[in-house]
Write a protein that holds these residues in place. Structure first.
Motif, PDB file in Angstrom:
ATOM      1  N   VAL A  39       0.769  -1.339   0.155  1.00 35.03           N
ATOM      2  CA  VAL A  39      -0.039  -0.086   0.021  1.00 35.03           C
ATOM      3  C   VAL A  39       0.947   1.191  -0.066  1.00 35.03           C
ATOM      4  O   VAL A  39       1.847   1.135   0.825  1.00 35.03           O
ATOM      5  N   ARG A 356      -4.428  -5.557  -0.340  1.00 37.30           N
ATOM      6  CA  ARG A 356      -3.810  -4.304  -0.670  1.00 37.30           C
ATOM      7  C   ARG A 356      -5.064  -3.168  -0.462  1.00 37.30           C
ATOM      8  O   ARG A 356      -5.044  -2.184  -1.236  1.00 37.30           O
ATOM      9  N   LYS A 408      -6.548   6.468  -1.571  1.00 34.03           N
ATOM     10  CA  LYS A 408      -6.211   6.003  -0.023  1.00 34.03           C
ATOM     11  C   LYS A 408      -7.242   7.194   0.988  1.00 34.03           C
ATOM     12  O   LYS A 408      -6.910   8.118   1.134  1.00 34.03           O
TER      13      LYS A 408
END
Length: 446
Positions: A39, A356, A408
């Motif tokens: 990530v 992920r 994210k």
């Protein structure tokens, strides 16, 4: 390679660099972002090799495209909101927390990320900093790499030109790439600072590096302040007359070294190493008579990573031992009590991600150092230290969600058990826990 000056440990929490993962590199290689990152910005083994190879690896399809379709540009936006536990305790107020409980555009960035020509590439970030409210070059790392056989084993070697110590490193344990990967708008700042972070974007450095037999990694570099001359462009956005530069202007040369041993087997990889920096930093760039202080930092780190199918996990440890020597002018002017101080910093963190997409991490941090009444007991109602100690410790916990590859979302909580030498009344009426903060961040790359 941490150094300390009377500014802030905010390099650990409040001024951590904005993290980087660049979609133009995925387009260049033809791989998904997960090839280089678990990530972002944590690198996988392939991601580390891609960086060692000067960001120049590319697919045949990419190389066959017209040059106008191969320009390696990307962009990023970060928005955030920080809420501090108590902004009034100890006589502090809204002026000490100007961004508290406000949703802000934290970063707007443009990247050159990828190949320049065969064996050469760069990762350059020019961005608007919504906390400092200015544009500038945050990161510059241009490289050339090649290969040679040494003792019957393959060695990748290269040259890097960059503007921050440890930004050239391939592991996520050093100050430039360590957790937490993005800073917050919080302004709580313990008395001791990571000079690696105060030098970021203010220096230019040339280094040579190599990886022998996927086993031995090394780098030697030298840094100088990028105030004037040809390399001034690497520090665009800096105000050299600002008080914030106190203790972050290098006098002469600042040598840096890095050495690590790594091993990969199956889904596992581990690396153990050391790195360090020796610097002479001007006490005040605007007052030459105060001269420069000498800092010597030696660090040790340990990295472990597991990647298998839908699961990825990692753990890191960094320990930094610093020795500070202040010159006679600083002592005679009453700016420090001791001519020699020490500062020791420990960071231990662990992370896990599923597909992920879901996951997070937790970190324990601790800084201990010599008591220095004049250096740390500044009388500041937020950043002072009544007992003259820089000792600070606590925990950081963060949860991440990636709804799509390049987006994210993060929720982070920072908990201080000790702040500037005390748990309670580190300055009159203010406790360590008053600086606890909740940080919400959204980040998109394209």
């Amino acid at each position: 390679m941490i150094l300390s000056v009377p500014l802030s440990l905010g390099g650990l929490i409040a001024t951590a660099p904005s993290a980087r993962a660049v979609p133009s590199m995925a387009r260049q290689t033809g791989y998904e972002c997960s090839k280089c990152h678990t990530v972002f910005p944590e690198l996988t083994p392939y991601g580390r090799r891609f960086k060692l190879g000067a960001f120049a690896d590319s697919s045949e399809k990419w190389d066959e495209r017209p040059w106008t379709q191969r320009l390696p540009f990307s962009a990023a936006l970060q928005g955030s909101r920080t809420s501090t536990s108590d902004t009034a305790a100890g006589g502090t107020g809204s002026s000490d927390f100007p961004q508290n409980d406000k949703t802000i555009l934290q970063t707007a960035a443009i990247y050159y990320g990828g190949k320049i020509m065969d064996n050469a590439g760069a990762l350059v970030q020019y961005n608007y900093d919504g906390i400092e409210k200015r544009w500038g070059v945050e990161m510059f790392d241009a490289r050339y790499a090649n290969g040679v056989t040494v003792a019957g084993r393959e060695m990748t070697y290269g040259v890097t030109l960059n503007n921050s110590p440890t930004v050239s490193d391939i592991y996520n344990s050093t100050p430039a790439w360590g957790f937490p990967h993005t800073g917050s708008a919080a302004t709580q700042m313990p008395a001791a600072s990571i000079v690696d972070m105060t030098l970021a974007s203010k220096v230019s450095g040339v280094g040579v590096y190599g990886m022998w037999d996927d086993l031995l990694y090394f780098e030697l570099a030298n840094y100088r302040t990028a105030k004037t001359g040809f390399f001034r462009f690497m520090a665009l956005g800096q105000s050299w007359n600002s008080d914030e530069l106190a203790g972050s202007v290098v006098e002469g040369n600042s040598p840096y070294w890095r050495l690590a041993l790594q091993k990969e087997w199956g889904p596992h990889s581990v690396a153990v190493g050391t790195y360090g920096l020796v610097s002479r930093l001007k006490q005040d760039a605007n007052v030459p008579s105060l001269g420069a202080n000498r800092y010597r930092d030696i660090a040790y780190d340990l990295n472990y990573q597991f990647i298998s199918g839908e699961h990825s996990a990692s753990s890191r440890l960094t320990w930094i031992n610093e020795r500070q020597r202040r010159n006679n002018a600083v002592i005679s002017e009453g700016l420090a009590s001791n001519s020699i101080n020490t500062l020791k910093t420990l960071r231990i963190d662990a992370h896990y991600y599923f597909r992920r997409q879901w996951g997070g991490g937790v970190q324990y941090f601790r800084t201990t150092g010599s008591t220095d009444e004049l250096l740390y007991n500044t009388g500041d109602s937020l950043m002072g230290s009544t007992n003259g100690s820089p000792n600070t410790k606590g925990w950081i916990a963060e949860i991440n969600y990636l709804p799509v590859t390049n987006v994210k979302l993060a929720l982070r909580y920072t908990w201080f058990q000790q702040f500037n030498g005390a748990s309670t009344d580190y300055v009159p009426g203010r406790n360590a826990s008053d600086n606890n903060s909740l940080f919400l961040m959204g980040w998109v790359l394209f």
